[in-house]
Design an enzyme around this catalytic site. Structure first.
Site, mmCIF file in Angstrom:
data_model
loop_
_atom_site.group_PDB
_atom_site.id
_atom_site.type_symbol
_atom_site.label_atom_id
_atom_site.label_comp_id
_atom_site.label_asym_id
_atom_site.label_seq_id
_atom_site.Cartn_x
_atom_site.Cartn_y
_atom_site.Cartn_z
ATOM 1 N N THR A 558 51.472 -21.151 -17.145
ATOM 2 C CA THR A 558 51.779 -22.030 -16.136
ATOM 3 C C THR A 558 49.995 -22.790 -16.043
ATOM 4 O OG1 THR A 558 49.863 -20.550 -14.962
ATOM 5 C CG2 THR A 558 52.506 -20.233 -14.366
ATOM 6 N N HIS A 844 46.082 -23.084 -25.431
ATOM 7 C CA HIS A 844 46.054 -22.216 -24.281
ATOM 8 C C HIS A 844 45.769 -24.475 -23.758
ATOM 9 C CE1 HIS A 844 46.191 -17.751 -24.024
ATOM 10 N NE2 HIS A 844 45.598 -17.947 -25.560
ATOM 11 N N THR A 845 46.814 -25.086 -23.134
ATOM 12 C CA THR A 845 46.911 -25.877 -23.282
ATOM 13 C C THR A 845 45.982 -25.913 -21.809
ATOM 14 O OG1 THR A 845 48.621 -26.050 -22.053
ATOM 15 C CG2 THR A 845 49.112 -26.216 -24.926
ATOM 16 N N CYS A 846 46.104 -25.590 -20.818
ATOM 17 C CA CYS A 846 45.134 -26.173 -19.777
ATOM 18 C C CYS A 846 43.385 -25.773 -20.409
ATOM 19 C CB CYS A 846 44.947 -24.275 -18.691
ATOM 20 S SG CYS A 846 46.985 -24.185 -18.129
ATOM 21 N N PHE A 847 42.991 -24.953 -20.977
ATOM 22 C CA PHE A 847 41.721 -24.587 -21.475
ATOM 23 C C PHE A 847 41.152 -25.844 -22.800
ATOM 24 C CE2 PHE A 847 43.465 -21.224 -19.339
ATOM 25 C CZ PHE A 847 42.145 -21.022 -18.541
#
Length: 880
Positions: A558, A844-847
């Site tokens: 998410t 972890h694409t969000c970061f």
């Protein structure tokens, strides 16, 4: 015995800040020609109290709604005795408070006679009350035990009033304040505050005329004068008490009254400003009152003055002559602070509060000047003026002088700023500081002034074009979402892409950080477009403006990375030509415009509104989605017309045909060899039909005289009329997300097509591995480790598409911003994982985080990277 009434002294401080509306004529009678029944005389009316003779300041309150605080040497007694054993006060309602000097042997009757000479109230109608008892005429003051500094109440003829309760509350209020003035420190300030609160709560809410008269009671009772007298008092604690009470009135009236009613107390706040104007420079209480007055003036406007032909009921609460002083004062202070900002690196420059006040007073003054000189657009240059107080008829020259002075200083600051910016690029300085952060707001006001004069408007924008670097810096650094930037948006020649993008994106809401406020979506990849439509098209716009929270069904991840992928995928689906919503341009397959044949789907218009929402949300979240609009689409969203040159990419065949027709020999066209009439053949739902471009078009032949009209109508039908509904619904959906739905045309008008290309598609340059490396940090690895050296060597040898897939796997970013990796929200990271080297890399694409174990060789690493750079692998976040 003698009667002393302190005279009104008009103090000039560059302007007549302390002028009174009503004055004593030779200290013997009241210059008051208002003798109707609305004039209020009350028993036991207290106006104000004069300080003792050993105090440094005194307040004159005789019969004036405006009162003057002056040092004692300014007062000129009408009559006085060398010997005055008694000083006492006579309290009245509308005539003021009389300060009497008498001898203890003087009779009460003699006091009545002198009161009559001042007030005009017949002796027979007067009674003096002291300590609850009426003083008998034949007795002396000594026999009545009248003490020094005593307070006597004058009970006289009482006329009718519309506000008896307000008078009673204010009478008690002033009485309490006077006790504070006299050093009765045991008196609670809360008692006065409760009276002020009670008075404000009594303000009529639904009758403006009654509300105005209600506040007039506050003025007529000289409450501002008494409070300022307390503020200027040397006694310990008095200043703090007065400040608390004045702040209470200003704050409570603003927060406790409706805005339209609050603005009606402008004359009261103006009175506070006049009286506090003699306090020390930068007095915070005066600044508070001035700011409050400015906000009221913005709301109610100003009148022309006493000769504007209005009746007393229609008279403006504030007139233009009373605004000049504040504009002058603020302009002078801003000018001084601008000079200081250039001379000292420690200067903070102009204050935001001063600029806000300048703006507030300037707007109604400009309007008043326009009305007074009788023009709507501009006037001839009035030349150089000076800062002496102008009369109203010279207001335009006065304002021109302010423009000349302030604009000259701001422009010098812009030059200085550019010098600092050049130094910053060279690494010689770290920052510019806050000295010129208010220059943009000042430029906005100066632009408004420049529009009044023919010789300044062009000068203003010409000079700003020369200062483009510093103007753009100010926009990006200091322009705020809450401000109006339309004045800049209309002049794209003084801005660059970065500043235009900043201004445009501020028309969209700011994404909120609180997850509980975000619009949640759970999407099945196999039903991506359909389910996305359900979540977005049926949502309340206010909910969407908060931001989005995204999950794919049966996938673990998410957060922002998932949301970025969703934007990319859903836009690919929306603009997929197979879905018939948009058509791709033959000459540039990245460009799209609404498909005239989209009506094959009965839901097509709802999908266009959905599409507008998605594009606006993508811009709001700063996600590059890899598609761009064709010029014909962009122009219509901006509310502009479409010409022949604009259709070059959308329909090159039609463009070439129209160009040939317009360039063809006139005789050939007139020979009717082409056989053209004002019709167009179109295909609709699998059948072809003829559409007339104008009434009677079937029989109207195209010739050399009307061919331009024919081409214009052809383009209008093909690229405007045929997609009018589609464009309209897309625009409506886009407007749903804007902070203000009326900003839609302005949003697109503020940009050039290339700006929107870069905002939606991102950089078109090949991915630079050097730039990639420069914006990557390591955790568990060092940049000299073999695995890191192998990694970058493998990436350098990848194809352009493989690099895009790797970047997408790492960050969910398929298209970089125009600034490259430096335009991303944060730096990228490579983490060392503790897993077996048999495992594939993870992210972890969000970061923006890529993780892989220390592979034993470059061959192994290359094999693992080859797997994840396959397109289908990069579009999943793992299942559960």
């Amino acid at each position: 015995m003698s009667l002393v009434i302190e005279g009104v002294h008009q103090q000039q401080q560059g302007f007549d800040r302390l002028s009174s509306k009503r004055k004593l004529d030779d200290y013997g009678s009241t210059d008051d020609d208002d003798d109707d029944d609305d004039q209020d005389f009350f028993p036991s009316d207290l106006i104000s109290v004069r300080m003792r003779k050993d105090e440094p300041y005194a307040v004159n309150s005789t019969s004036s709604a405006n009162h003057v605080i002056t040092p004692p040497h300014h007062f000129e007694p009408r009559v006085s005795y060398a010997e005055s054993p008694l000083q006492f006060f006579v309290r009245m309602i509308s005539e003021g408070t009389l300060v009497l000097h008498a001898n203890s042997k003087d009779t009460v009757k003699s006091i009545h006679e002198r009161i009559q000479s001042v007030t005009g109230i017949p002796v027979i109608e007067q009674r003096l009350i002291y300590r609850g008892k009426q003083l008998q005429w034949e007795k002396t003051l000594g026999e009545c035990s009248v003490q020094n500094d005593a307070e006597l109440q004058l009970v006289g003829r009482m006329r009718s009033t519309h506000h008896p309760q307000a008078w009673q509350v204010i009478d008690e209020t002033v009485s309490l304040i006077c006790r504070l003035c006299k050093g009765q420190g045991l008196l609670s300030v809360d008692q006065v505050k409760s009276r002020i609160t009670e008075f404000l709560n009594m303000t009529p809410r639904n009758d403006s005329e009654k509300a105005v008269k209600h506040f007039q009671v506050f003025l007529s009772a000289s409450v501002p004068a008494v409070l300022v007298m307390l503020y200027m008092s040397p006694y310990e604690g008095n200043k703090e008490c007065a400040e608390e009470l004045i702040r209470q009135f200003v704050d409570s009236s603003e927060n406790g009254l409706p805005k339209n009613v609050h603005s009606l107390c402008a004359p009261v706040v103006l009175e506070f400003c006049k009286l506090l104007g003699r306090a020390a420079d930068n007095d915070p209480l005066y600044s508070l009152c001035r700011s409050s007055l400015g906000s009221m003036v913005e709301c109610i406007g100003i009148g022309r003055g006493s000769n504007n032909g209005k009746s007393s009921e229609e008279e403006a609460l504030i007139v233009v002559q009373e605004i000049y002083p504040f504009v002058l004062e603020l302009a002078a202070k801003l000018s001084k602070d601008l000079v200081s900002s250039m001379e000292s690196s420690t200067s903070s420059g102009p204050l935001a509060s001063d600029v806000r006040d300048f703006t507030a007073f300037l707007a109604p003054l400009r309007t008043a000047i326009k009305e007074q000189v009788g023009f709507r657009h501009s006037v001839l240059s009035l030349g150089e003026g000076d800062y002496s107080l102008p009369c109203y008829g010279e207001g335009s020259k006065f304002l021109h002088a302010i423009f000349t002075d302030l604009f000259g200083k701001v422009e010098t600051c812009l030059v200085k700023m550019e010098e600092f910016l050049v130094m910053k690029e060279k690494g010689e300085v770290e920052s510019i500081g806050q000295r010129w952060c208010q220059c943009l707001a000042l430029l906005k006001e100066l632009n408004s002034i420049s529009e009044l004069y023919e010789d300044t408007k062009e000068q203003f924008w010409t000079n700003l074009r020369h200062r483009k670097v510093s103007v753009c810096y100010l926009i990006v650094r200091y322009a705020k979402r809450t401000e109006d930037h339309e004045w800049l948006l209309q002049h794209k020649d003084v801005t660059d892409f970065e500043s235009r993008r900043h201004l445009a994106l501020m028309m969209l809401p700011e994404v909120k950080d609180e997850y509980d406020e975000l619009h949640e979506m759970l999407i099945d990849r196999s039903q991506l477009l359909t389910e996305s439509f359900e979540y977005i098209a049926h949502a309340d716009p206010e909910t969407l403006r908060s931001g989005l929270f995204m999950e794919f069904k049966n996938e673990e991840a998410t957060g922002p990375g998932v949301l970025r992928e969703w934007f990319f995928l859903v836009c690919q689906a929306i603009f997929n030509p197979q879905n018939a919503l948009f058509a791709a341009c033959p000459n540039d397959r990245r460009r799209f415009f609404p498909n005239p044949a989209s009506k094959v789907d009965p839901m097509h218009l709802k999908y266009f509104r959905f599409s507008g929402r998605v594009i606006a949300l993508a811009l709001m979240h700063k996600v590059q989605v890899g598609i761009v609009f064709d010029r014909v689409f962009f122009l219509q969203l901006a509310g502009k017309s479409v010409s022949l040159e604009d259709i070059h990419d959308a329909d090159p065949c039609l463009y070439n045909s129209c160009k040939k027709l317009l360039e063809m020999d006139a005789e050939m066209v007139d020979s009717d060899a082409l056989g053209l009439t004002f019709v167009q053949e179109v295909e609709e739902l699998g059948s072809r039909k003829i559409v007339e471009l104008c009434p009677g078009g079937r029989t109207l032949a195209v010739n050399s005289q009307n061919r331009n009209e024919y081409v214009s109508l052809l383009i209008q039908h093909q690229f405007v009329t045929s997609i009018l509904d589609q464009v309209g619904l897309f625009a409506q959906g886009f407007s749903d997300i804007l902070c203000n739905v009326r900003l839609r045309k302005l949003f697109f008008q503020s940009l050039v097509l290339e700006d929107l290309d870069w905002m939606l598609h991102g950089s078109e340059s090949p991915i630079s591995v050097e730039d990639w490396k420069a914006h990557t940090e390591y955790n568990g690895y060092k940049d000299t480790d073999p695995q890191i050296l192998w990694f970058w060597k493998i990436v350098e040898e990848m194809s352009a598409e493989q690099k895009k897939v790797l970047l997408f796997f790492w960050t969910s970013v398929k298209y970089l911003p125009i600034e490259g990796f430096g335009g991303l929200a944060s730096r990228l990271h490579i983490y060392r994982s503790a897993e077996s080297y048999n495992r594939l890399p993870s992210s972890h694409t969000c970061f923006y985080r890529l993780c892989f174990p220390p592979y034993p060789s470059m061959v192994v690493m290359e094999d693992r990277l080859r797997v994840i750079t396959q397109e289908h692998v990069g579009c999943s976040f793992g299942t559960w």
